[in-house]
Design a protein around this motif. Structure first.
Motif, PDB file in Angstrom:
ATOM      1  N   ARG A  80      44.601 -56.955 -42.615  1.00 44.41           N
ATOM      2  CA  ARG A  80      43.233 -57.117 -42.103  1.00 44.41           C
ATOM      3  C   ARG A  80      43.259 -57.690 -40.681  1.00 44.41           C
ATOM      4  O   ARG A  80      42.538 -57.232 -39.798  1.00 44.41           O
ATOM      5  CB  ARG A  80      42.424 -58.059 -42.988  1.00 44.41           C
ATOM      6  N   TYR A  81      44.096 -58.699 -40.480  1.00 47.70           N
ATOM      7  CA  TYR A  81      44.191 -59.312 -39.155  1.00 47.70           C
ATOM      8  C   TYR A  81      44.751 -58.322 -38.136  1.00 47.70           C
ATOM      9  O   TYR A  81      44.217 -58.187 -37.021  1.00 47.70           O
ATOM     10  CB  TYR A  81      45.042 -60.578 -39.179  1.00 47.70           C
ATOM     11  N   GLU A  82      45.793 -57.611 -38.511  1.00 49.86           N
ATOM     12  CA  GLU A  82      46.407 -56.666 -37.577  1.00 49.86           C
ATOM     13  C   GLU A  82      45.437 -55.554 -37.190  1.00 49.86           C
ATOM     14  O   GLU A  82      45.397 -55.126 -36.029  1.00 49.86           O
ATOM     15  CB  GLU A  82      47.692 -56.110 -38.182  1.00 49.86           C
ATOM     16  N   MET A  83      44.632 -55.113 -38.134  1.00 51.71           N
ATOM     17  CA  MET A  83      43.614 -54.103 -37.817  1.00 51.71           C
ATOM     18  C   MET A  83      42.584 -54.666 -36.841  1.00 51.71           C
ATOM     19  O   MET A  83      42.112 -53.965 -35.947  1.00 51.71           O
ATOM     20  CB  MET A  83      42.925 -53.602 -39.086  1.00 51.71           C
ATOM     21  N   GLN A  84      42.270 -55.951 -36.989  1.00 50.14           N
ATOM     22  CA  GLN A  84      41.351 -56.601 -36.054  1.00 50.14           C
ATOM     23  C   GLN A  84      41.950 -56.626 -34.652  1.00 50.14           C
ATOM     24  O   GLN A  84      41.265 -56.358 -33.663  1.00 50.14           O
ATOM     25  CB  GLN A  84      41.033 -58.033 -36.520  1.00 50.14           C
ATOM     26  N   VAL A  85      43.235 -56.926 -34.550  1.00 49.43           N
ATOM     27  CA  VAL A  85      43.917 -56.931 -33.249  1.00 49.43           C
ATOM     28  C   VAL A  85      43.854 -55.544 -32.621  1.00 49.43           C
ATOM     29  O   VAL A  85      43.517 -55.396 -31.441  1.00 49.43           O
ATOM     30  CB  VAL A  85      45.381 -57.411 -33.384  1.00 49.43           C
ATOM     31  N   PHE A  86      44.175 -54.517 -33.397  1.00 51.58           N
ATOM     32  CA  PHE A  86      44.125 -53.152 -32.879  1.00 51.58           C
ATOM     33  C   PHE A  86      42.729 -52.794 -32.373  1.00 51.58           C
ATOM     34  O   PHE A  86      42.574 -52.179 -31.320  1.00 51.58           O
ATOM     35  CB  PHE A  86      44.549 -52.139 -33.953  1.00 51.58           C
ATOM     36  N   PHE A  87      41.723 -53.187 -33.140  1.00 54.56           N
ATOM     37  CA  PHE A  87      40.350 -52.901 -32.733  1.00 54.56           C
ATOM     38  C   PHE A  87      40.007 -53.645 -31.447  1.00 54.56           C
ATOM     39  O   PHE A  87      39.442 -53.070 -30.514  1.00 54.56           O
ATOM     40  CB  PHE A  87      39.370 -53.264 -33.846  1.00 54.56           C
ATOM     41  N   ASP A  88      40.379 -54.926 -31.388  1.00 49.45           N
ATOM     42  CA  ASP A  88      40.089 -55.733 -30.199  1.00 49.45           C
ATOM     43  C   ASP A  88      40.816 -55.210 -28.959  1.00 49.45           C
ATOM     44  O   ASP A  88      40.341 -55.395 -27.840  1.00 49.45           O
ATOM     45  CB  ASP A  88      40.450 -57.200 -30.444  1.00 49.45           C
ATOM     46  N   LEU A  89      41.946 -54.549 -29.160  1.00 50.93           N
ATOM     47  CA  LEU A  89      42.690 -53.943 -28.055  1.00 50.93           C
ATOM     48  C   LEU A  89      42.193 -52.520 -27.745  1.00 50.93           C
ATOM     49  O   LEU A  89      42.762 -51.836 -26.905  1.00 50.93           O
ATOM     50  CB  LEU A  89      44.186 -53.906 -28.372  1.00 50.93           C
ATOM     51  N   SER A  90      41.146 -52.104 -28.449  1.00 52.47           N
ATOM     52  CA  SER A  90      40.535 -50.776 -28.270  1.00 52.47           C
ATOM     53  C   SER A  90      41.504 -49.632 -28.567  1.00 52.47           C
ATOM     54  O   SER A  90      41.462 -48.586 -27.928  1.00 52.47           O
ATOM     55  CB  SER A  90      39.975 -50.629 -26.848  1.00 52.47           C
ATOM     56  N   TYR A  91      42.356 -49.822 -29.574  1.00 55.47           N
ATOM     57  CA  TYR A  91      43.290 -48.770 -29.964  1.00 55.47           C
ATOM     58  C   TYR A  91      42.643 -47.743 -30.879  1.00 55.47           C
ATOM     59  O   TYR A  91      43.201 -46.687 -31.110  1.00 55.47           O
ATOM     60  CB  TYR A  91      44.523 -49.359 -30.644  1.00 55.47           C
ATOM     61  N   PHE A  92      41.493 -48.094 -31.443  1.00 52.50           N
ATOM     62  CA  PHE A  92      40.730 -47.109 -32.211  1.00 52.50           C
ATOM     63  C   PHE A  92      39.249 -47.439 -32.156  1.00 52.50           C
ATOM     64  O   PHE A  92      38.862 -48.522 -31.708  1.00 52.50           O
ATOM     65  CB  PHE A  92      41.222 -46.939 -33.652  1.00 52.50           C
ATOM     66  N   THR A  93      38.451 -46.497 -32.586  1.00 51.01           N
ATOM     67  CA  THR A  93      36.995 -46.614 -32.483  1.00 51.01           C
ATOM     68  C   THR A  93      36.425 -47.534 -33.565  1.00 51.01           C
ATOM     69  O   THR A  93      37.098 -47.856 -34.550  1.00 51.01           O
ATOM     70  CB  THR A  93      36.331 -45.233 -32.635  1.00 51.01           C
ATOM     71  N   LYS A  94      35.175 -47.873 -33.364  1.00 53.36           N
ATOM     72  CA  LYS A  94      34.476 -48.682 -34.359  1.00 53.36           C
ATOM     73  C   LYS A  94      34.387 -47.935 -35.690  1.00 53.36           C
ATOM     74  O   LYS A  94      34.497 -48.535 -36.752  1.00 53.36           O
ATOM     75  CB  LYS A  94      33.083 -49.047 -33.852  1.00 53.36           C
ATOM     76  N   ASP A  95      34.205 -46.605 -35.640  1.00 51.60           N
ATOM     77  CA  ASP A  95      34.151 -45.806 -36.866  1.00 51.60           C
ATOM     78  C   ASP A  95      35.474 -45.868 -37.622  1.00 51.60           C
ATOM     79  O   ASP A  95      35.487 -46.015 -38.850  1.00 51.60           O
ATOM     80  CB  ASP A  95      33.798 -44.348 -36.553  1.00 51.60           C
ATOM     81  N   THR A  96      36.574 -45.759 -36.904  1.00 51.71           N
ATOM     82  CA  THR A  96      37.892 -45.839 -37.540  1.00 51.71           C
ATOM     83  C   THR A  96      38.102 -47.233 -38.122  1.00 51.71           C
ATOM     84  O   THR A  96      38.618 -47.377 -39.235  1.00 51.71           O
ATOM     85  CB  THR A  96      39.011 -45.498 -36.537  1.00 51.71           C
ATOM     86  N   PHE A  97      37.702 -48.244 -37.377  1.00 51.71           N
ATOM     87  CA  PHE A  97      37.814 -49.627 -37.842  1.00 51.71           C
ATOM     88  C   PHE A  97      37.008 -49.815 -39.127  1.00 51.71           C
ATOM     89  O   PHE A  97      37.499 -50.414 -40.097  1.00 51.71           O
ATOM     90  CB  PHE A  97      37.341 -50.580 -36.746  1.00 51.71           C
ATOM     91  N   SER A  98      35.789 -49.281 -39.151  1.00 47.68           N
ATOM     92  CA  SER A  98      34.951 -49.383 -40.348  1.00 47.68           C
ATOM     93  C   SER A  98      35.581 -48.651 -41.527  1.00 47.68           C
ATOM     94  O   SER A  98      35.559 -49.140 -42.659  1.00 47.68           O
ATOM     95  CB  SER A  98      33.560 -48.809 -40.076  1.00 47.68           C
ATOM     96  N   GLU A  99      36.153 -47.486 -41.258  1.00 51.56           N
ATOM     97  CA  GLU A  99      36.786 -46.698 -42.318  1.00 51.56           C
ATOM     98  C   GLU A  99      37.973 -47.448 -42.932  1.00 51.56           C
ATOM     99  O   GLU A  99      38.080 -47.558 -44.157  1.00 51.56           O
ATOM    100  CB  GLU A  99      37.272 -45.362 -41.750  1.00 51.56           C
ATOM    101  N   VAL A 100      38.835 -47.980 -42.091  1.00 55.29           N
ATOM    102  CA  VAL A 100      40.011 -48.673 -42.622  1.00 55.29           C
ATOM    103  C   VAL A 100      39.607 -49.983 -43.290  1.00 55.29           C
ATOM    104  O   VAL A 100      40.182 -50.373 -44.305  1.00 55.29           O
ATOM    105  CB  VAL A 100      41.101 -48.851 -41.540  1.00 55.29           C
ATOM    106  N   ASN A 101      38.582 -50.642 -42.767  1.00 56.12           N
ATOM    107  CA  ASN A 101      38.086 -51.865 -43.413  1.00 56.12           C
ATOM    108  C   ASN A 101      37.539 -51.579 -44.799  1.00 56.12           C
ATOM    109  O   ASN A 101      37.753 -52.353 -45.735  1.00 56.12           O
ATOM    110  CB  ASN A 101      37.009 -52.541 -42.555  1.00 56.12           C
ATOM    111  N   ALA A 102      36.832 -50.472 -44.937  1.00 52.94           N
ATOM    112  CA  ALA A 102      36.293 -50.098 -46.252  1.00 52.94           C
ATOM    113  C   ALA A 102      37.419 -49.832 -47.239  1.00 52.94           C
ATOM    114  O   ALA A 102      37.350 -50.251 -48.397  1.00 52.94           O
ATOM    115  CB  ALA A 102      35.393 -48.869 -46.117  1.00 52.94           C
TER     116      ALA A 102
END
Length: 125
Positions: A80-102
Motif C-alpha cells: 500500500r505504501y509503495e503504491m502511494q510512493v509511485f502515485f506521488d511520483l506520478s508513475y501512474f494515473t489516479k485511475d490506475t491508483f484507484s484500481e490497484v487500491n481497490a
C-alpha cells in the motif's frame, strides 16, 4: 461448500494472485532507472502476499499458519505504501491508483476474514 484441497482453491489466494499480475503489468511500464529500486521492492512485496498465503496453507499447525498469514498482511501494508510512493511520483494515473487500491482492499478484507476463520483452529492445536 467446495472442499479446499490446494492453495489454488482459496479465494483469497486467487485474488492475491490477480493483484500480483496487476502490479507486474503496471510496473512493467515504469522508468528503467526504477527497475532495481522501487519496482523490484514492490514486486517482492506483492509476491510475498500470495506466497505467504500459500506457505500458511501448507503448515501443519494453525498457529504456524497464522504466522504466515500475518506476514502476508504485513506485505500487503508495505505494498500500500509503495503504491502511494509511485502515485506521488506520478508513475501512474489516479485511475490506475484507484484500481490497484481497490484490489488491495479486496485482498485485505478477504485475508482478514480468512485469518479470523483460522483463529478458531488455534485452540485445537
Amino acid at each position: 461448500m467446495a472442499e479446499i484441497k490446494s492453495f489454488r482453491d482459496l479465494k483469497v489466494w486467487q485474488k492475491a494472485h490477480e493483484l500480483v499480475l496487476c502490479v507486474y503489468k503496471i510496473t512493467a511500464k515504469f522508468p528503467a532507472e526504477e527497475r532495481f529500486g522501487l519496482v523490484s521492492q514492490v514486486r517482492r512485496a506483492v509476491v510475498s502476499v500470495a506466497a505467504n498465503i500459500v506457505e500458511g496453507f501448507r503448515r501443519i499447525s494453525a498457529k504456524e499458519s497464522l504466522r504466515f498469514y500475518d506476514i502476508a498482511n504485513a506485505s500487503l501494508e508495505e505494498l500500500r505504501y509503495e503504491m502511494q510512493v509511485f502515485f506521488d511520483l506520478s508513475y501512474f494515473t489516479k485511475d490506475t491508483f484507484s484500481e490497484v487500491n481497490a484490489k488491495m482492499e479486496e485482498v485485505s478484507k478477504m485475508l482478514n476474514s480468512w485469518i479470523k476463520s483460522q483463529l478458531q483452529n488455534v485452540k485445537a492445536d
